[in-house]
Design a protein around this motif. Structure first.
Motif, PDB file in Angstrom:
ATOM      1  N   GLN A  37      31.207  46.272  18.556  1.00 29.24           N
ATOM      2  CA  GLN A  37      32.184  47.270  18.795  1.00 29.24           C
ATOM      3  C   GLN A  37      32.614  48.042  17.608  1.00 29.24           C
ATOM      4  OE1 GLN A  37      36.254  45.848  19.616  1.00 29.24           O
ATOM      5  NE2 GLN A  37      36.020  43.949  18.202  1.00 29.24           N
ATOM      6  N   GLY A  38      32.052  48.053  16.468  1.00 28.91           N
ATOM      7  CA  GLY A  38      32.241  48.759  15.313  1.00 28.91           C
ATOM      8  C   GLY A  38      33.677  48.220  14.965  1.00 28.91           C
ATOM      9  N   ALA A  39      34.545  49.356  14.473  1.00 34.19           N
ATOM     10  CA  ALA A  39      35.926  49.244  14.008  1.00 34.19           C
ATOM     11  C   ALA A  39      36.787  48.642  15.138  1.00 34.19           C
ATOM     12  CB  ALA A  39      36.338  50.318  13.197  1.00 34.19           C
ATOM     13  N   GLY A  40      36.514  49.171  16.400  1.00 38.99           N
ATOM     14  CA  GLY A  40      37.131  48.605  17.664  1.00 38.99           C
ATOM     15  C   GLY A  40      37.485  49.870  18.316  1.00 38.99           C
ATOM     16  N   LEU A  41      38.785  49.622  19.280  1.00 38.80           N
ATOM     17  CA  LEU A  41      39.027  50.527  20.143  1.00 38.80           C
ATOM     18  C   LEU A  41      39.909  51.756  19.161  1.00 38.80           C
ATOM     19  CD1 LEU A  41      38.894  51.605  22.936  1.00 38.80           C
ATOM     20  CD2 LEU A  41      41.116  50.049  23.409  1.00 38.80           C
ATOM     21  N   VAL A  42      39.674  53.111  19.568  1.00 39.38           N
ATOM     22  CA  VAL A  42      40.392  54.110  18.921  1.00 39.38           C
ATOM     23  C   VAL A  42      41.852  53.904  19.201  1.00 39.38           C
ATOM     24  CG1 VAL A  42      40.407  56.664  18.859  1.00 39.38           C
ATOM     25  CG2 VAL A  42      38.458  55.569  18.804  1.00 39.38           C
ATOM     26  N   GLN A  43      42.618  54.319  18.341  1.00 40.25           N
ATOM     27  CA  GLN A  43      44.199  54.243  18.542  1.00 40.25           C
ATOM     28  C   GLN A  43      44.320  55.608  18.151  1.00 40.25           C
ATOM     29  OE1 GLN A  43      45.867  51.453  20.238  1.00 40.25           O
ATOM     30  NE2 GLN A  43      43.658  50.934  20.496  1.00 40.25           N
ATOM     31  N   LEU A  44      44.561  56.609  18.863  1.00 39.20           N
ATOM     32  CA  LEU A  44      44.624  57.986  18.640  1.00 39.20           C
ATOM     33  C   LEU A  44      46.062  58.278  18.202  1.00 39.20           C
ATOM     34  CD1 LEU A  44      43.584  60.751  18.128  1.00 39.20           C
ATOM     35  CD2 LEU A  44      44.095  61.249  20.573  1.00 39.20           C
ATOM     36  N   GLN A  45      46.991  57.613  18.746  1.00 34.21           N
ATOM     37  CA  GLN A  45      48.596  57.631  18.372  1.00 34.21           C
ATOM     38  C   GLN A  45      48.675  57.082  16.987  1.00 34.21           C
ATOM     39  OE1 GLN A  45      47.274  55.487  20.591  1.00 34.21           O
ATOM     40  NE2 GLN A  45      48.194  53.400  20.195  1.00 34.21           N
ATOM     41  N   ASN A  46      48.110  55.907  16.673  1.00 37.98           N
ATOM     42  CA  ASN A  46      48.032  55.457  15.256  1.00 37.98           C
ATOM     43  C   ASN A  46      47.296  56.377  14.324  1.00 37.98           C
ATOM     44  OD1 ASN A  46      49.692  53.418  16.318  1.00 37.98           O
ATOM     45  ND2 ASN A  46      47.915  51.905  16.141  1.00 37.98           N
ATOM     46  N   ALA A  47      46.256  56.892  14.506  1.00 38.97           N
ATOM     47  CA  ALA A  47      45.341  57.753  13.695  1.00 38.97           C
ATOM     48  C   ALA A  47      46.479  58.968  13.558  1.00 38.97           C
ATOM     49  CB  ALA A  47      44.156  58.290  14.125  1.00 38.97           C
ATOM     50  N   VAL A  48      47.272  59.555  14.119  1.00 38.03           N
ATOM     51  CA  VAL A  48      48.079  60.563  14.060  1.00 38.03           C
ATOM     52  C   VAL A  48      49.346  59.868  13.071  1.00 38.03           C
ATOM     53  CG1 VAL A  48      49.597  62.303  14.923  1.00 38.03           C
ATOM     54  CG2 VAL A  48      47.166  61.918  15.951  1.00 38.03           C
ATOM     55  N   LYS A  49      49.726  58.913  13.533  1.00 43.31           N
ATOM     56  CA  LYS A  49      51.079  58.617  13.096  1.00 43.31           C
ATOM     57  C   LYS A  49      51.116  57.782  11.633  1.00 43.31           C
ATOM     58  CE  LYS A  49      54.239  54.938  14.446  1.00 43.31           C
ATOM     59  NZ  LYS A  49      54.406  53.894  15.159  1.00 43.31           N
ATOM     60  N   THR A  50      49.784  57.344  11.299  1.00 37.54           N
ATOM     61  CA  THR A  50      49.636  56.405   9.930  1.00 37.54           C
ATOM     62  C   THR A  50      50.223  57.143   8.806  1.00 37.54           C
ATOM     63  OG1 THR A  50      48.070  54.900   8.932  1.00 37.54           O
ATOM     64  CG2 THR A  50      46.978  56.986   9.807  1.00 37.54           C
ATOM     65  N   ASN A  51      50.672  56.388   7.837  1.00 34.22           N
ATOM     66  CA  ASN A  51      50.886  56.750   6.508  1.00 34.22           C
ATOM     67  C   ASN A  51      49.864  56.539   5.495  1.00 34.22           C
ATOM     68  OD1 ASN A  51      53.373  58.290   6.804  1.00 34.22           O
ATOM     69  ND2 ASN A  51      54.313  56.377   7.656  1.00 34.22           N
ATOM     70  N   ALA A  52      48.865  55.758   5.989  1.00 36.45           N
ATOM     71  CA  ALA A  52      47.916  55.344   5.099  1.00 36.45           C
ATOM     72  C   ALA A  52      46.469  55.138   5.817  1.00 36.45           C
ATOM     73  CB  ALA A  52      48.287  53.814   4.517  1.00 36.45           C
ATOM     74  N   PHE A  53      45.451  54.757   5.009  1.00 37.74           N
ATOM     75  CA  PHE A  53      44.094  54.574   5.520  1.00 37.74           C
ATOM     76  C   PHE A  53      43.248  53.964   4.681  1.00 37.74           C
ATOM     77  CE2 PHE A  53      44.095  58.674   3.361  1.00 37.74           C
ATOM     78  CZ  PHE A  53      43.037  58.627   2.710  1.00 37.74           C
ATOM     79  N   LEU A  54      42.200  53.371   5.033  1.00 36.07           N
ATOM     80  CA  LEU A  54      41.410  52.560   4.282  1.00 36.07           C
ATOM     81  C   LEU A  54      39.910  53.344   3.879  1.00 36.07           C
ATOM     82  CD1 LEU A  54      41.714  49.393   6.041  1.00 36.07           C
ATOM     83  CD2 LEU A  54      43.034  50.144   4.023  1.00 36.07           C
ATOM     84  N   LEU A  55      39.528  53.136   2.727  1.00 39.45           N
ATOM     85  CA  LEU A  55      38.278  53.564   2.340  1.00 39.45           C
ATOM     86  C   LEU A  55      37.292  52.339   1.586  1.00 39.45           C
ATOM     87  CD1 LEU A  55      39.131  56.962   0.312  1.00 39.45           C
ATOM     88  CD2 LEU A  55      38.035  56.728   2.765  1.00 39.45           C
ATOM     89  N   ASN A  56      35.801  52.443   1.755  1.00 43.71           N
ATOM     90  CA  ASN A  56      35.176  51.552   0.881  1.00 43.71           C
ATOM     91  C   ASN A  56      35.356  51.701  -0.483  1.00 43.71           C
ATOM     92  OD1 ASN A  56      33.159  53.458   0.252  1.00 43.71           O
ATOM     93  ND2 ASN A  56      31.727  52.603   1.584  1.00 43.71           N
ATOM     94  N   ALA A  57      34.648  50.852  -1.531  1.00 45.09           N
ATOM     95  CA  ALA A  57      34.858  51.266  -2.876  1.00 45.09           C
ATOM     96  C   ALA A  57      34.363  52.407  -3.387  1.00 45.09           C
ATOM     97  CB  ALA A  57      34.335  49.969  -3.596  1.00 45.09           C
ATOM     98  N   ASP A  58      33.296  52.850  -2.551  1.00 46.11           N
ATOM     99  CA  ASP A  58      32.578  54.364  -2.980  1.00 46.11           C
ATOM    100  C   ASP A  58      33.311  55.484  -2.373  1.00 46.11           C
ATOM    101  OD1 ASP A  58      31.031  52.966  -4.404  1.00 46.11           O
ATOM    102  OD2 ASP A  58      29.712  52.617  -3.119  1.00 46.11           O
ATOM    103  N   ASN A  59      34.670  55.271  -1.542  1.00 51.60           N
ATOM    104  CA  ASN A  59      35.331  56.435  -0.915  1.00 51.60           C
ATOM    105  C   ASN A  59      34.722  56.718   0.047  1.00 51.60           C
ATOM    106  OD1 ASN A  59      37.512  56.544  -2.897  1.00 51.60           O
ATOM    107  ND2 ASN A  59      36.329  57.760  -4.133  1.00 51.60           N
TER     108      ASN A  59
END
Length: 166
Positions: free
Chosen positions: A20-42
């Motif tokens: 499933q990769g990262a999982g099910l897209v949560q569009l409302q959370n993608a728009v609402k989030t105040n933070a996001f994650l990156l790997n160590a190489d951005n």
């Protein structure tokens, strides 16, 4: 990817990131989030740890804030492998995930993460198979098997979005 929700089976165990990769897209959370994650190489927020006969894995990733206030998270780690089924004395892959038990794996993860306003924080994860865990996997999969799963950052404050790192 950070705001996707890993889909779980009827037993509450997440399906494999290979399925499933990262999982099910949560569009409302993608728009609402105040933070996001990156790997160590951005790059994209996912760990690919490769082969390791010792059963010890570690990786680092980043949490990046887009907020004008600090955000606190309590991280959790779910470590998975392939489940098995035995038919007529032969062990087969069951095509479903099995969560490794506490006596099969030791996970080192921060108790709490404070992400400063408009800042970023590195998060270190260490996963070590115990002797029992290695023996169980070797018994069922003498040629090796995947160790996989998810790191979940659960927000402490109301109104923040849960983040996930496959």
């Amino acid at each position: 990817m950070s705001t996707a929700a890993p889909v779980k089976d009827e037993n509450g165990i997440p399906y494999s990131p290979r399925k499933q990769g990262a999982g099910l897209v949560q569009l409302q959370n993608a728009v609402k989030t105040n933070a996001f994650l990156l790997n160590a190489d951005n790059g994209r927020p996912k760990a690919e740890l490769g082969y390791n006969e010792s059963g010890n894995y570690s990786f680092v990733f980043k949490a990046v804030s887009m907020s004008d206030h600090d955000i606190q998270y309590e991280p959790s780690v779910t470590v998975l492998t392939e489940d098995t089924v035995t038919e007529n004395g032969t062990v087969y892959m069951a095509q479903r995930a099995r969560k490794l038990s506490d006596d099969e794996v030791n996970v080192t993860v921060p108790k709490k993460i404070t992400l400063a306003a408009d800042g970023e924080s590195e998060i270190n994860i260490k996963i070590e198979l115990t002797e029992k865990g290695k023996a169980n996997l070797k018994k069922d999969f003498p040629n090796g098997i995947y160790i996989e799963g998810y790191v979940t950052l659960n927000p402490i404050q109301d109104g923040e979005v849960t983040l996930s790192y496959p």
